[in-house]
Design a protein around this motif. Structure first.
Motif, PDB file in Angstrom:
ATOM      1  N   ASP A   1       0.831  -1.168  -0.186  1.00 36.60           N
ATOM      2  CA  ASP A   1       0.053  -0.077   0.106  1.00 36.60           C
ATOM      3  C   ASP A   1       0.719   0.876  -0.175  1.00 36.60           C
ATOM      4  O   ASP A   1       2.043   1.155   0.103  1.00 36.60           O
ATOM      5  CB  ASP A   1      -0.909  -0.050   1.216  1.00 36.60           C
ATOM      6  CG  ASP A   1      -0.084  -0.238   2.317  1.00 36.60           C
ATOM      7  OD1 ASP A   1       0.916   0.168   2.740  1.00 36.60           O
ATOM      8  OD2 ASP A   1      -0.801  -0.980   3.406  1.00 36.60           O
ATOM      9  N   ALA A   2       0.425   2.350  -0.388  1.00 35.85           N
ATOM     10  CA  ALA A   2       1.084   3.591  -0.253  1.00 35.85           C
ATOM     11  C   ALA A   2      -0.024   4.758  -0.562  1.00 35.85           C
ATOM     12  O   ALA A   2      -0.983   4.637  -1.054  1.00 35.85           O
ATOM     13  CB  ALA A   2       1.893   3.847  -1.443  1.00 35.85           C
TER      14      ALA A   2
ATOM     15  N   SER B   1       1.013   7.224   6.138  1.00 32.13           N
ATOM     16  CA  SER B   1       1.724   6.183   5.744  1.00 32.13           C
ATOM     17  C   SER B   1       2.135   5.272   6.777  1.00 32.13           C
ATOM     18  O   SER B   1       2.496   3.863   6.662  1.00 32.13           O
ATOM     19  CB  SER B   1       2.967   6.521   4.782  1.00 32.13           C
ATOM     20  OG  SER B   1       3.731   7.375   5.340  1.00 32.13           O
ATOM     21  N   ARG B   2       2.664   5.747   7.835  1.00 38.78           N
ATOM     22  CA  ARG B   2       2.952   4.993   9.150  1.00 38.78           C
ATOM     23  C   ARG B   2       2.062   4.181   9.780  1.00 38.78           C
ATOM     24  O   ARG B   2       2.106   2.834   9.952  1.00 38.78           O
ATOM     25  CB  ARG B   2       3.419   5.925   9.983  1.00 38.78           C
ATOM     26  CG  ARG B   2       4.571   6.650   9.793  1.00 38.78           C
ATOM     27  CD  ARG B   2       4.837   7.713  11.032  1.00 38.78           C
ATOM     28  NE  ARG B   2       6.187   8.368  10.310  1.00 38.78           N
ATOM     29  CZ  ARG B   2       6.804   9.536  11.140  1.00 38.78           C
ATOM     30  NH1 ARG B   2       6.355   9.674  12.343  1.00 38.78           N
ATOM     31  NH2 ARG B   2       7.655  10.022  10.821  1.00 38.78           N
ATOM     32  N   TYR B   3       0.571   4.568   9.591  1.00 38.37           N
ATOM     33  CA  TYR B   3      -0.486   3.685   9.863  1.00 38.37           C
ATOM     34  C   TYR B   3      -0.755   2.509   8.923  1.00 38.37           C
ATOM     35  O   TYR B   3      -1.159   1.562   9.282  1.00 38.37           O
ATOM     36  CB  TYR B   3      -1.754   4.514  10.121  1.00 38.37           C
ATOM     37  CG  TYR B   3      -1.879   5.540  11.542  1.00 38.37           C
ATOM     38  CD1 TYR B   3      -2.181   4.761  12.768  1.00 38.37           C
ATOM     39  CD2 TYR B   3      -0.884   6.597  11.787  1.00 38.37           C
ATOM     40  CE1 TYR B   3      -2.238   5.494  13.846  1.00 38.37           C
ATOM     41  CE2 TYR B   3      -0.996   7.339  12.737  1.00 38.37           C
ATOM     42  CZ  TYR B   3      -1.356   6.603  13.997  1.00 38.37           C
ATOM     43  OH  TYR B   3      -1.423   7.273  15.015  1.00 38.37           O
ATOM     44  N   LEU B   4      -0.603   2.882   7.649  1.00 37.46           N
ATOM     45  CA  LEU B   4      -0.663   1.776   6.830  1.00 37.46           C
ATOM     46  C   LEU B   4       0.303   0.813   6.837  1.00 37.46           C
ATOM     47  O   LEU B   4       0.018  -0.357   6.961  1.00 37.46           O
ATOM     48  CB  LEU B   4      -0.529   2.567   5.340  1.00 37.46           C
ATOM     49  CG  LEU B   4      -1.533   3.510   4.713  1.00 37.46           C
ATOM     50  CD1 LEU B   4      -1.191   3.761   3.548  1.00 37.46           C
ATOM     51  CD2 LEU B   4      -3.076   2.803   4.719  1.00 37.46           C
ATOM     52  N   GLY B   5       1.626   1.154   7.297  1.00 33.62           N
ATOM     53  CA  GLY B   5       2.595   0.251   7.428  1.00 33.62           C
ATOM     54  C   GLY B   5       2.097  -0.724   8.906  1.00 33.62           C
ATOM     55  O   GLY B   5       2.490  -2.040   8.596  1.00 33.62           O
ATOM     56  N   TRP B   6       1.814  -0.039   9.644  1.00 35.86           N
ATOM     57  CA  TRP B   6       1.404  -0.707  11.209  1.00 35.86           C
ATOM     58  C   TRP B   6       0.081  -1.587  10.765  1.00 35.86           C
ATOM     59  O   TRP B   6       0.119  -2.934  11.087  1.00 35.86           O
ATOM     60  CB  TRP B   6       0.911   0.051  11.834  1.00 35.86           C
ATOM     61  CG  TRP B   6       0.652  -0.240  13.390  1.00 35.86           C
ATOM     62  CD1 TRP B   6       0.695  -1.527  13.729  1.00 35.86           C
ATOM     63  CD2 TRP B   6       0.189   0.122  14.407  1.00 35.86           C
ATOM     64  NE1 TRP B   6       0.449  -1.423  15.156  1.00 35.86           N
ATOM     65  CE2 TRP B   6      -0.088  -0.453  15.619  1.00 35.86           C
ATOM     66  CE3 TRP B   6      -0.591   1.781  14.465  1.00 35.86           C
ATOM     67  CZ2 TRP B   6      -0.556   0.074  16.851  1.00 35.86           C
ATOM     68  CZ3 TRP B   6      -0.995   2.152  15.728  1.00 35.86           C
ATOM     69  CH2 TRP B   6      -1.167   1.308  16.795  1.00 35.86           C
ATOM     70  N   LYS B   7      -0.824  -1.280   9.807  1.00 35.07           N
ATOM     71  CA  LYS B   7      -1.942  -2.283   9.486  1.00 35.07           C
ATOM     72  C   LYS B   7      -1.423  -3.593   8.815  1.00 35.07           C
ATOM     73  O   LYS B   7      -2.009  -4.584   8.788  1.00 35.07           O
ATOM     74  CB  LYS B   7      -3.058  -1.184   8.801  1.00 35.07           C
ATOM     75  CG  LYS B   7      -4.196  -2.244   8.476  1.00 35.07           C
ATOM     76  CD  LYS B   7      -4.966  -2.661   9.673  1.00 35.07           C
ATOM     77  CE  LYS B   7      -6.153  -3.535   9.264  1.00 35.07           C
ATOM     78  NZ  LYS B   7      -6.581  -4.222  10.309  1.00 35.07           N
TER      79      LYS B   7
END
Length: 181
Positions: free
Chosen positions: A59-60, A148-154
């Motif tokens: 994702d991005a 983007s940090r929350y996307l990485g966490w998810k």
């Protein structure tokens, strides 16, 4: 792609006073000098998500939904010869050619949800729904600059299978060995 409302959550000095209880919401006020508010629209931040049935996710956060940005994010992450299922968007045909993949477009507005009884986008739509429920429900929204940090966490939580004990062991090792960070 899915979209999140632009948020400057937690940012100070926005030039406006906080709304008191019972006050009028920003959407009902007269438009200010901000260009996005002049048109009466709130900027939507596009987020590209690609996933498969084996729980692999990429994702991005995108600046715009364009072929160039999609290619930049997906190049090397989708194997040539794969099948890419998408909704109907003009940039997807060129993207499929650049990535050397077979494209299966679904026009959901026309009621087309499955092609050839096997190709669909329900997996990614379910991920979109889960992601939005997590960010908007659990966190009550996040600042766009941290999206983007929350996307990485998810993505980490979705793609890593771990027990509660192994998760606690991983966290404890990081606290005990700070040089691992």
């Amino acid at each position: 792609e899915t979209f999140f409302r632009e948020s400057r959550k937690g940012q100070r000095g926005l030039g406006a006073e906080a709304r008191k209880r019972g006050g009028r919401s920003r959407r009902k006020k007269k438009p200010s000098e901000n260009a996005s508010e002049k048109s009466g629209t709130i900027r939507k931040i596009p987020v590209m998500v690609a996933c498969d049935r084996q729980q692999h996710v990429t994702d991005a956060v995108l600046e715009h939904v364009s072929n160039d940005e999609l290619f930049t994010q997906l190049a090397g992450r989708i194997l040539p010869g794969s099948t890419l299922c998408t909704d109907a968007h003009l940039s997807h045909e060129k993207l499929a050619d650049q990535l050397n993949v077979t494209l299966k477009e679904l026009v959901t507005t026309a009621g087309q949800y499955v092609r050839e009884e096997v190709y669909h986008i329900q997996t990614v739509n379910a991920y979109h729904s889960e992601l939005k429920r997590w960010i908007n429900g659990f966190f009550k929204g996040v600042a766009t600059k941290y999206l983007s940090r929350y996307l990485g966490w998810k993505r980490f939580l979705k793609t890593h299978i771990f027990s509660e004990e192994s998760f606690l062991d991983q966290e404890a090792s990081h606290w005990l060995n700070p040089h691992l960070l």
